[in-house]
Design an enzyme around this catalytic site. Sequence first.
Site, short mmCIF file in Angstrom:
data_model
loop_
_atom_site.label_atom_id
_atom_site.label_comp_id
_atom_site.label_asym_id
_atom_site.label_seq_id
_atom_site.Cartn_x
_atom_site.Cartn_y
_atom_site.Cartn_z
N CYS A 90 0.86 -1.19 0.00
CA CYS A 90 0.00 0.00 0.00
C CYS A 90 0.89 1.23 0.00
O CYS A 90 1.66 1.44 0.95
CB CYS A 90 -0.93 0.00 1.21
SG CYS A 90 -2.03 1.44 1.27
N GLY A 91 0.80 2.03 -1.05
CA GLY A 91 1.67 3.20 -1.17
C GLY A 91 1.34 4.29 -0.19
O GLY A 91 2.21 4.78 0.54
N HIS A 223 -8.66 -3.46 -7.38
CA HIS A 223 -8.83 -2.01 -7.51
C HIS A 223 -9.28 -1.63 -8.92
O HIS A 223 -8.86 -2.25 -9.90
CB HIS A 223 -7.51 -1.29 -7.21
CG HIS A 223 -7.04 -1.39 -5.80
ND1 HIS A 223 -6.67 -2.59 -5.22
CD2 HIS A 223 -6.87 -0.44 -4.83
CE1 HIS A 223 -6.28 -2.36 -3.96
NE2 HIS A 223 -6.41 -1.08 -3.71
N CYS A 253 -3.15 7.45 -4.67
CA CYS A 253 -2.95 6.00 -4.61
C CYS A 253 -1.55 5.63 -5.11
O CYS A 253 -1.25 5.73 -6.29
CB CYS A 253 -4.01 5.25 -5.40
SG CYS A 253 -3.93 3.45 -5.18
N GLY A 254 -0.71 5.16 -4.18
CA GLY A 254 0.68 4.86 -4.52
C GLY A 254 0.85 3.67 -5.42
O GLY A 254 1.55 3.74 -6.45
N THR A 255 0.23 2.53 -5.07
CA THR A 255 0.36 1.36 -5.94
C THR A 255 -0.41 1.58 -7.24
O THR A 255 -0.04 1.05 -8.29
CB THR A 255 -0.11 0.09 -5.23
OG1 THR A 255 -1.44 0.26 -4.74
CG2 THR A 255 0.81 -0.26 -4.07
#
Length: 334
Positions: A90-91, A223, A253-255
């Site tokens: 999770c980013g 997602h 959202c990092g990822t």
Amino acid sequence: MTQYIFPCIDGHTCGNPVRLVAGGAPRLEGATMLEKRAHFLREFDWIRTGLMFEPRGHDMMSGAILYPPTRGDCDVAVLYIETSGCLPMCGHGTIGTITMGIENGLIVPRTPGRLSIETPAGKVDIEYRQEGRHVEEVRLTNVPGFLYAEGLTAEVEGLGEIVVDVAYGGNFYAIVEPQKNFRDMADHTAGELIGWSLTLRAALNQKYEFTHPEHPQINGLSHIQWTGAPTVPGAHARNAVFYGDKAIDRSPCGTGTSARMAQLAARGRLGVGDEFWHESIIGSIFKGRIEAAATVAGRDAIIPSIAGWARQTGLNTIFIDAERDPFAHGFVVK
């Protein structure tokens, strides 16, 4: 009476909540964080639901639990918890965890300004900028991202046929770009995107399989990333990422940003060294960059990095008492 106590540090990363569990975590078995994640889900998922679901959490809640690393090249290990389960990576959760962990003395890097963390998805390298006691920015170098599939289709009631690419950036993302039945996320409310996301995700998971080629324990499309034109100066694109059952990520959202960069790189629109600034639904920015090329099981891949900021909002001591509270393990209203 059995009452479990979980001291927590609450905060947000660019607008999306992060709850860092500072105590009360169970001991987990496993040689890697991926194995420890599996143990947690088997025996201790009530901790996740109790801390993330109502009445102690909410639809957008996500968090993290710190553990000693299983590998010698990492300073700390992180288990990610949220309403939808335990993500491999999770980013925004990483940026918030590092920020609050360092500011509160829970994380002490061996080398000031940099550290490595072990996640279920693999090793993630971190650089951070600290001014006084505050961490002002965190840049994470993520696990390899790659384009998994192109041109997948599904029918969505209210929209019609939707075409997506699926990319991996620590989780699998269906990326919805402008097309015949979808012009821009700006044309729609968050509620509309949530409703369509549930249908689209279910249809894609039923029609196709999504399995990491090197880590088969990482599987399934979790997602949906709706895209649009940026509204903030300097941003290259805008997104609204759906996760869980009712959540739209308030951060970029990092990822998801990692997956988007992997998709654009596969198309030849981004290369090594290029930056990609990603705008969220509320206008906050993650600064992405492609650090290097890579391969994953013979697939072309990238090494992405993401920079962002987080702020602590408070301290929280949470009680879970299953003997007295019928909602001790949380609930979701659908």
